[in-house]
Design an enzyme around this catalytic site. Structure first.
Site, mmCIF file in Angstrom:
data_model
loop_
_atom_site.group_PDB
_atom_site.id
_atom_site.type_symbol
_atom_site.label_atom_id
_atom_site.label_comp_id
_atom_site.label_asym_id
_atom_site.label_seq_id
_atom_site.Cartn_x
_atom_site.Cartn_y
_atom_site.Cartn_z
ATOM 1 N N ASP A 1 -26.970 11.391 1.603
ATOM 2 C CA ASP A 1 -27.955 12.253 2.254
ATOM 3 C C ASP A 1 -28.707 11.510 3.357
ATOM 4 O OD1 ASP A 1 -27.550 14.612 0.578
ATOM 5 O OD2 ASP A 1 -28.421 13.411 -1.012
ATOM 6 N N GLU B 1 -30.546 19.839 -4.415
ATOM 7 C CA GLU B 1 -31.654 19.135 -5.060
ATOM 8 C C GLU B 1 -32.943 19.954 -4.998
ATOM 9 O OE1 GLU B 1 -30.079 14.658 -3.817
ATOM 10 O OE2 GLU B 1 -31.587 15.696 -2.608
#
Length: 237
Positions: free
Chosen positions: A33, A134
């Site tokens: 990420d 997430e």
């Protein structure tokens, strides 16, 4: 996906310009990420517009090596701040045993304090690295990795992040490594969650899921973490 990447890069550039900032700053963890975000920033803002910060805190040295690999591969400027002594001092000041969860959240919040201290001193906007997978399940620390000025990746599922990483030239080693916050030795995202990102992404994208137990766990995570995604409640007489 190429067009979406271009749109995201333009959005980053526009947001930095609107804020009168010099660029962005982000935690460079060695994970996919932060690597994708660093690559997007590098394309949108150039070498001088992105600062990655490696912040070990009793961390696996392999993560730092991967962060340096990413920075070298994509020509991203970085600095290093070792938070281990600060964390140890804080634990000593608290004067009590803390759980692994509390420990992880403390480390995430120390990292965001560091990013804001450096960002403010250099005129940079703090960028969070959370993705949609997430964010929707609450798999982030409130006022930790969610504490940021910009959140460029929250519209993208984990599978989208993997696709973007390949296009943006993120090293294969980083793309294929097991996702982990790097806060607890041996910890992995999927181990914590109890299901894979593939299962989660498909459920978030289409509502389809084969495992009833995984569905129930995801639904509970989304419900319990709702407060993380809402503004702070304010009493108004």
């Amino acid at each position: 996906m190429h067009n979406t990447i271009i749109q995201c890069e333009k959005w980053l550039s526009d947001e930095v310009s609107k804020a009168g900032a010099k660029g962005i700053i982000l935690g460079l963890s060695g994970g996919i990420d932060s690597s994708v975000l660093a690559a997007l920033g590098r394309e949108a803002l150039g070498h001088d517009g992105v600062l990655g910060v490696i912040m070990p805190c009793h961390s696996n040295p392999d993560d730092e090596n991967d962060a340096k690999l990413l920075a070298g591969t994509l020509d991203v400027e970085f600095t290093r701040v070792d938070l281990s002594p600060v964390y140890d001092s804080m634990c000593q000041a608290l004067g009590r045993e803390i759980s692994p969860l509390v420990s992880s959240n403390m480390k995430a919040r120390l990292r965001m304090v560091t990013l804001y201290a450096l960002g403010q001193s250099k005129g940079l906007l703090v960028c969070g690295t959370s993705n949609r997978s997430e964010y929707e399940t609450g798999y982030f620390t409130k006022y930790g990795d969610s504490g940021s000025d910009l959140m460029p990746l929250v519209s993208f599922l984990k599978r989208d992040i993997r696709a973007m990483a390949k296009i943006l030239g993120v090293p294969e080693k980083i793309i294929t490594k097991a996702p982990s916050a790097g806060l607890v030795d041996g910890q992995t995202d999927e181990g914590d969650m109890g299901f894979t990102y593939d299962v989660l992404d498909e459920y978030l994208a289409s509502g389809k899921i084969d495992s009833q137990s995984a569905k129930e766990r995801i639904d509970v995570m989304r419900r319990r973490s709702e407060h993380k995604r809402k503004p702070i409640p304010i009493f108004r007489p």
